[in-house]
Write an enzyme that holds these catalytic residues in place. Structure first.
Site, PDB file in Angstrom:
ATOM      1  N   PRO A  10      -0.290   2.573  -7.948  1.00 32.60           N
ATOM      2  CA  PRO A  10       0.729   1.572  -7.686  1.00 32.60           C
ATOM      3  C   PRO A  10       0.182   0.181  -7.380  1.00 32.60           C
ATOM      4  O   PRO A  10      -0.832   0.036  -6.706  1.00 32.60           O
ATOM      5  CB  PRO A  10       1.471   2.122  -6.455  1.00 32.60           C
ATOM      6  CG  PRO A  10       0.556   3.126  -5.859  1.00 32.60           C
ATOM      7  CD  PRO A  10      -0.240   3.689  -6.995  1.00 32.60           C
ATOM      8  N   ASN A  11       0.880  -0.779  -7.930  1.00 32.58           N
ATOM      9  CA  ASN A  11       0.626  -2.217  -7.735  1.00 32.58           C
ATOM     10  C   ASN A  11      -0.627  -2.730  -8.454  1.00 32.58           C
ATOM     11  O   ASN A  11      -0.903  -3.929  -8.439  1.00 32.58           O
ATOM     12  CB  ASN A  11       0.563  -2.573  -6.231  1.00 32.58           C
ATOM     13  CG  ASN A  11       1.865  -2.254  -5.539  1.00 32.58           C
ATOM     14  OD1 ASN A  11       2.915  -2.704  -5.983  1.00 32.58           O
ATOM     15  ND2 ASN A  11       1.834  -1.447  -4.487  1.00 32.58           N
ATOM     16  N   ARG A  18      -1.753 -10.424  -7.785  1.00 33.05           N
ATOM     17  CA  ARG A  18      -1.604  -9.839  -6.461  1.00 33.05           C
ATOM     18  C   ARG A  18      -2.766 -10.223  -5.538  1.00 33.05           C
ATOM     19  O   ARG A  18      -3.923  -9.929  -5.869  1.00 33.05           O
ATOM     20  CB  ARG A  18      -1.605  -8.317  -6.665  1.00 33.05           C
ATOM     21  CG  ARG A  18      -1.602  -7.508  -5.433  1.00 33.05           C
ATOM     22  CD  ARG A  18      -1.940  -6.057  -5.740  1.00 33.05           C
ATOM     23  NE  ARG A  18      -1.816  -5.291  -4.542  1.00 33.05           N
ATOM     24  CZ  ARG A  18      -2.313  -4.076  -4.390  1.00 33.05           C
ATOM     25  NH1 ARG A  18      -2.957  -3.485  -5.383  1.00 33.05           N
ATOM     26  NH2 ARG A  18      -2.176  -3.448  -3.260  1.00 33.05           N
ATOM     27  N   TYR A  23      -8.223  -9.131  -4.358  1.00 29.87           N
ATOM     28  CA  TYR A  23      -8.437  -8.371  -5.595  1.00 29.87           C
ATOM     29  C   TYR A  23      -8.934  -9.213  -6.776  1.00 29.87           C
ATOM     30  O   TYR A  23      -9.138  -8.680  -7.868  1.00 29.87           O
ATOM     31  CB  TYR A  23      -7.131  -7.660  -5.987  1.00 29.87           C
ATOM     32  CG  TYR A  23      -6.658  -6.675  -4.931  1.00 29.87           C
ATOM     33  CD1 TYR A  23      -7.381  -5.516  -4.651  1.00 29.87           C
ATOM     34  CD2 TYR A  23      -5.503  -6.916  -4.188  1.00 29.87           C
ATOM     35  CE1 TYR A  23      -6.962  -4.631  -3.662  1.00 29.87           C
ATOM     36  CE2 TYR A  23      -5.075  -6.028  -3.208  1.00 29.87           C
ATOM     37  CZ  TYR A  23      -5.811  -4.889  -2.953  1.00 29.87           C
ATOM     38  OH  TYR A  23      -5.398  -4.005  -1.983  1.00 29.87           O
ATOM     39  N   ASN A  72      -8.321   4.894  -9.344  1.00 31.77           N
ATOM     40  CA  ASN A  72      -7.945   4.021  -8.232  1.00 31.77           C
ATOM     41  C   ASN A  72      -6.483   4.341  -7.929  1.00 31.77           C
ATOM     42  O   ASN A  72      -5.579   3.880  -8.621  1.00 31.77           O
ATOM     43  CB  ASN A  72      -8.114   2.542  -8.580  1.00 31.77           C
ATOM     44  CG  ASN A  72      -7.851   1.644  -7.378  1.00 31.77           C
ATOM     45  OD1 ASN A  72      -7.317   2.090  -6.360  1.00 31.77           O
ATOM     46  ND2 ASN A  72      -8.224   0.378  -7.497  1.00 31.77           N
ATOM     47  N   ALA A  75      -2.443   2.657  -2.923  1.00 28.71           N
ATOM     48  CA  ALA A  75      -1.985   3.097  -1.597  1.00 28.71           C
ATOM     49  C   ALA A  75      -1.814   4.610  -1.504  1.00 28.71           C
ATOM     50  O   ALA A  75      -1.888   5.178  -0.406  1.00 28.71           O
ATOM     51  CB  ALA A  75      -0.684   2.389  -1.243  1.00 28.71           C
ATOM     52  N   GLU A  96     -13.504   8.327  -7.204  1.00 32.19           N
ATOM     53  CA  GLU A  96     -12.505   7.483  -6.523  1.00 32.19           C
ATOM     54  C   GLU A  96     -13.041   6.055  -6.462  1.00 32.19           C
ATOM     55  O   GLU A  96     -14.200   5.841  -6.081  1.00 32.19           O
ATOM     56  CB  GLU A  96     -12.287   8.026  -5.106  1.00 32.19           C
ATOM     57  CG  GLU A  96     -11.372   7.149  -4.257  1.00 32.19           C
ATOM     58  CD  GLU A  96     -11.275   7.645  -2.807  1.00 32.19           C
ATOM     59  OE1 GLU A  96     -11.664   8.802  -2.524  1.00 32.19           O
ATOM     60  OE2 GLU A  96     -10.823   6.864  -1.961  1.00 32.19           O
ATOM     61  N   HIS A  98     -12.246   1.841  -5.455  1.00 32.15           N
ATOM     62  CA  HIS A  98     -11.434   0.776  -4.857  1.00 32.15           C
ATOM     63  C   HIS A  98     -12.099  -0.562  -5.146  1.00 32.15           C
ATOM     64  O   HIS A  98     -13.334  -0.675  -5.077  1.00 32.15           O
ATOM     65  CB  HIS A  98     -11.285   0.964  -3.352  1.00 32.15           C
ATOM     66  CG  HIS A  98     -10.634   2.268  -3.019  1.00 32.15           C
ATOM     67  ND1 HIS A  98      -9.297   2.489  -3.199  1.00 32.15           N
ATOM     68  CD2 HIS A  98     -11.169   3.436  -2.596  1.00 32.15           C
ATOM     69  CE1 HIS A  98      -9.019   3.737  -2.883  1.00 32.15           C
ATOM     70  NE2 HIS A  98     -10.141   4.341  -2.510  1.00 32.15           N
ATOM     71  N   ARG A 105     -11.060  -3.330   6.010  1.00 30.25           N
ATOM     72  CA  ARG A 105      -9.654  -3.756   6.075  1.00 30.25           C
ATOM     73  C   ARG A 105      -8.890  -2.992   7.167  1.00 30.25           C
ATOM     74  O   ARG A 105      -9.497  -2.440   8.073  1.00 30.25           O
ATOM     75  CB  ARG A 105      -9.046  -3.593   4.680  1.00 30.25           C
ATOM     76  CG  ARG A 105      -9.798  -4.415   3.624  1.00 30.25           C
ATOM     77  CD  ARG A 105      -9.175  -4.291   2.255  1.00 30.25           C
ATOM     78  NE  ARG A 105      -7.819  -4.827   2.244  1.00 30.25           N
ATOM     79  CZ  ARG A 105      -6.940  -4.569   1.261  1.00 30.25           C
ATOM     80  NH1 ARG A 105      -7.296  -3.801   0.243  1.00 30.25           N
ATOM     81  NH2 ARG A 105      -5.725  -5.076   1.321  1.00 30.25           N
TER      82      ARG A 105
HETATM   83  C1  DQA Z   1      -7.110  -0.444  -3.340  1.00 25.14           C
HETATM   84  C2  DQA Z   1      -7.127  -0.335  -1.800  1.00 25.14           C
HETATM   85  C3  DQA Z   1      -5.860   0.308  -1.298  1.00 25.14           C
HETATM   86  O1  DQA Z   1      -5.878   0.402   0.119  1.00 25.14           O
HETATM   87  C4  DQA Z   1      -4.647  -0.493  -1.707  1.00 25.14           C
HETATM   88  O2  DQA Z   1      -3.465   0.144  -1.289  1.00 25.14           O
HETATM   89  C5  DQA Z   1      -4.624  -0.788  -3.167  1.00 25.14           C
HETATM   90  C6  DQA Z   1      -5.874  -1.151  -3.834  1.00 25.14           C
HETATM   91  C7  DQA Z   1      -8.335  -1.189  -3.881  1.00 25.14           C
HETATM   92  O3  DQA Z   1      -8.584  -1.092  -5.074  1.00 25.14           O
HETATM   93  O4  DQA Z   1      -9.020  -1.904  -3.139  1.00 25.14           O
HETATM   94  O5  DQA Z   1      -3.571  -0.811  -3.793  1.00 25.14           O
HETATM   95  O6  DQA Z   1      -7.151   0.871  -3.874  1.00 25.14           O
END
Ligand code: DQA
Length: 139
Positions: A10-11, A18, A23, A72, A75, A96, A98, A105
């Site tokens: 998501p997102n 964003r 990011y 990735n 959230a 995994e 990020h 954070r």
């Molecule tokens: C993320 C870190 C997560 O905590 C966050 O909710 C994201 C992006 C990252 O790529 O840094 O959506 O996965």
């Protein structure tokens, strides 16, 4: 030819727009084009969804045939037992990923429910985290 599946949760369709201070300002499509050029001998497929069930469907489908999954989960990383279970139910190893260093954070980002179902974790190297995950999977 190795088959690697990148899955963004998501997102992450909003990359570039964003929170650019966290990011970066590059879109994922733009980055993906460069990544595919860097790995001409790797078949890199890409899927993004804002919906947990769609991510699970993708893991179940590609997890049988892919040589590796770069995930990735956004959230959902911090909330999803269902993604953990999906990763455990397929043979493909997952890394995994990020973009940000989640440990620098908010505290709610410090815990991942999916790490234990993954081969390894890469975080904090910006978009280059995805390339590092591919390196890990192909070697
Ligand atoms: C993320 C870190 C997560 O905590 C966050 O909710 C994201 C992006 C990252 O790529 O840094 O959506 O996965």
């Amino acid at each position: 030819m190795k088959k690697i599946q990148i899955i963004n949760g998501p997102n992450l369709n909003m990359l570039g727009l964003r929170e650019p201070d966290v990011y970066g300002s590059r879109s994922f499509d733009d980055y993906l084009t460069e990544l595919r050029k860097q790995y001409p001998d790797v078949e890199i497929s890409y899927f993004q969804s804002n919906h947990e069930g769609d991510l699970i469907d993708c893991i179940q489908t590609v997890g049988i045939s892919a040589d590796g999954i770069v995930l990735n989960a956004g959230a959902y990383t911090h909330t999803s037992v269902a993604l953990h279970d999906a990763l455990r139910s397929v043979p493909a190893p997952a890394v995994e990923v990020h973009i940000s260093n989640v440990h620098q954070r908010e505290e709610f980002r410090h815990h991942s429910l999916i790490s234990a179902a993954c081969r390894g974790v890469i975080c904090g190297f910006g978009l280059d985290s995805y390339r590092l995950a591919i390196e890990a999977l192909i070697h």
